[in-house]
Design an enzyme around this catalytic site. Structure first.
Site, PDB file in Angstrom:
ATOM      1  N   THR A 199       2.146   0.327  -1.899  1.00 35.44           N
ATOM      2  CA  THR A 199       3.389  -0.214  -1.341  1.00 35.44           C
ATOM      3  C   THR A 199       3.379  -1.744  -1.360  1.00 35.44           C
ATOM      4  OG1 THR A 199       3.466   1.676   0.153  1.00 35.44           O
ATOM      5  CG2 THR A 199       4.918  -0.173   0.657  1.00 35.44           C
ATOM      6  N   HIS A 225       0.204   2.703  -7.514  1.00 34.02           N
ATOM      7  CA  HIS A 225       0.815   3.996  -7.203  1.00 34.02           C
ATOM      8  C   HIS A 225       2.296   3.932  -7.578  1.00 34.02           C
ATOM      9  CE1 HIS A 225      -2.422   4.589  -3.856  1.00 34.02           C
ATOM     10  NE2 HIS A 225      -2.903   4.758  -5.071  1.00 34.02           N
ATOM     11  N   MET A 318      -0.206   1.399   1.417  1.00 33.93           N
ATOM     12  CA  MET A 318      -0.402   2.338   2.519  1.00 33.93           C
ATOM     13  C   MET A 318      -1.572   3.266   2.196  1.00 33.93           C
ATOM     14  SD  MET A 318       2.612   4.512   4.390  1.00 33.93           S
ATOM     15  CE  MET A 318       2.912   5.625   3.025  1.00 33.93           C
ATOM     16  N   ASP A 321      -6.671   4.526  -0.356  1.00 33.81           N
ATOM     17  CA  ASP A 321      -7.125   4.681  -1.737  1.00 33.81           C
ATOM     18  C   ASP A 321      -7.759   3.370  -2.203  1.00 33.81           C
ATOM     19  OD1 ASP A 321      -7.513   5.851  -4.219  1.00 33.81           O
ATOM     20  OD2 ASP A 321      -5.583   5.128  -4.982  1.00 33.81           O
TER      21      ASP A 321
END
Length: 379
Positions: A199, A225, A318, A321
Site C-alpha cells: 500500500t 503487491h 500493510m 510480507d
C-alpha cells in the site's frame, strides 16, 4: 470513535453495497454518499470525513479530477475503486499519483478467495489508510529522462507538507528516522538492489527510482503487491519517468545493471543461477500464499544466490510480507533498510522488519534514493 467514511460512486447499487459492508464494521461509519466528483468535493468540505472511497468514471466530474482538487485543498485519505483492465490500471495510477492512498478492484472479490475475505479486505484497507498522515498535493512541471519517454506522462504531482490530518499515532510513539545525521556509506559491496512494498508503493517506488542515475551499477528487483493486469502498465509508466530502464519481469530475463525488473502480479518471482550470471524465474507458486508476488519469496530466493551481496529496502505497505525473507537475507550478511513511519502510507511492512531488529536504518522516503546512491558510491 468510528472512522467516518464518504462513499462516492454514480451507481446507487454500488454505493448501497459498499455502505452496507463499511457499516457492518463497528470501527467504521458511512456519514454521507456522493454521486460524482463535484458532490464529493462539496461533502468533504461539509462533513470532513476521515476516508473517502472513490469511483473513477463518473458524470459531472470524474474521480481523478476530484482527487486532485480534494488533495490540493482539503486532503484526506482516498481509496480508489478500479476496473481490472489496462485502461483501469492507467487511470488508477493517475489517481495514486494525484494523491489517492490506495486502490481496490471494483469487484474486490476478484482478489479475495471468498465473500468474507473480500468484506474483510475492504474494511481493513479503509482502517489502514485512515491512520495515515496526508499532505496537500501540488503540480510541478515535468522533468523526464528522454523526450521519447516524456510522452508517457504529462502531469507529475508532488506532496508538500502544508497540512496533515488524522495522524497514525501520537507523535511521541512515532518511530523516528535514523537518518538525522549525515548518512555515510558502510563500505560494503553489493551485487543487487531489491525493493519490496505494498500500500502506497506505486508512488513510493516512483519517487525512489526516478532519482537513480542512468548508469546505476546494479540490477534492481521490485516486488509490489498489485493485480496482474496492473504491473505491465506500472512498469511502462516507471520506464517513461526514470533514467534507468524499468520492465515487467519475464521468465528467463538475465539480470542487467541499470535495469529494474517489476515482479508480475499474480505470480512469484525467484532468482536462479549464480552471482554475476543470474536469471529470473516467474512461477505460479503456492495457491495458499496471501501475496502474489510475495516479497518473502523473492528475498528468500536472493539469499541463496547473492548471500551477503544484497541491499534490500522495505517500503510502505500493510501487513508483514518481507520480514521473513529479510531475516534470511540478514542471516547471510546482507543489509536491510526500512522506510520510516512518518513518510509511510501504511507503516506495516517497514515496521515489521524494523521492530524485529532486521533493518539497520529507518529512512524517510525522500531520502531513500540519496542513501542508496551514497551506499553504492554513486555520490
Amino acid at each position: 470513535m468510528a472512522v467516518k467514511v464518504l462513499v462516492v460512486d454514480d451507481s446507487s447499487f454500488f454505493r448501497r453495497r459498499v455502505s452496507e459492508i463499511i457499516n457492518n464494521s463497528p470501527a467504521l461509519e458511512v456519514i454521507a454518499t456522493a454521486n460524482n466528483g463535484q458532490e464529493a468535493i462539496d461533502m468533504v468540505i461539509k462533513y470532513k470525513p476521515d476516508v473517502v472511497t472513490m469511483d473513477i468514471e463518473m458524470p459531472v466530474m470524474d474521480g481523478i479530477t476530484a482527487v486532485k482538487k480534494i488533495m490540493a485543498s482539503h486532503p484526506v485519505p482516498i481509496l480508489m475503486f478500479s476496473s481490472l483492465t489496462h485502461q483501469g490500471a492507467s487511470a488508477t495510477l493517475d489517481a495514486l499519483e494525484a494523491g489517492a492512498a490506495d486502490f481496490l478492484p471494483k469487484k474486490f472479490e476478484d482478489i479475495a478467495r471468498d465473500k468474507e475475505e473480500a468484506i474483510s479486505l475492504l474494511q481493513q484497507r479503509i482502517l489502514a489508510i485512515s491512520r495515515r498522515r496526508v499532505a496537500r498535493v501540488v503540480t510541478k512541471p515535468i522533468v523526464t529522462a528522454t523526450p521519447a519517454r516524456s510522452a508517457l506522462r504529462s502531469t507529475p504531482l508532488v506532496r508538500t507538507p502544508l497540512a496533515t490530518s488524522r495522524p497514525s499515532a501520537p507523535v511521541a510513539s512515532v518511530v523516528k528516522s535514523t537518518i538525522s545525521r549525515a548518512f555515510k556509506a558502510s563500505g560494503k559491496t553489493y551485487s543487487i538492489l531489491a525493493i519490496g512494498t505494498s500500500t502506497g508503493g506505486p508512488v513510493a517506488l516512483q519517487k525512489v527510482l526516478a532519482e537513480l542515475p542512468a548508469n546505476f551499477k546494479l540490477p534492481i528487483l521490485l516486488i509490489q503487491h498489485m493485480p496482474g493486469t496492473f504491473t505491465k502498465a506500472f512498469a511502462d509508466r516507471l520506464n517513461g519517468i526514470c533514467k534507468i530502464n524499468v520492465k515487467e519481469a519475464s521468465d528467463g530475463d538475465v539480470l542487467q545493471a541499470g535495469c529494474a525488473y517489476l515482479a508480475p502480479g499474480g505470480k512469484q518471482l525467484l532468482i536462479e543461477g549464480r552471482n554475476g550470471n543470474a536469471r529470473i524465474r516467474i512461477l505460479d507458486g503456492n495457491e495458499k500464499l496471501n501475496y502474489k508476488p510475495s516479497v518473502d519469496i523473492t528475498f528468500a530466493s536472493l539469499s541463496k544466490i547473492y548471500t551477503n551481496k544484497v541491499l534490500a529496502v522495505v517500503l510502505t505497505g500493510m501487513g508483514a510480507d518481507g520480514r521473513d525473507g529479510a531475516r534470511m537475507l540478514k542471516d547471510k550478511g546482507s543489509v536491510i533498510w526500512a522506510q520510516d513511519e512518518a513518510s509511510c502510507v501504511v507503516y506495516g511492512m517497514p515496521q515489521a522488519v524494523y521492530k524485529a531488529g532486521i533493518a539497520t536504518e529507518s529512512i524517510p522516503l525522500d531520502q531513500v534514493a540519496k542513501c542508496i546512491k551514497i551506499e553504492l558510491k554513486h555520490e
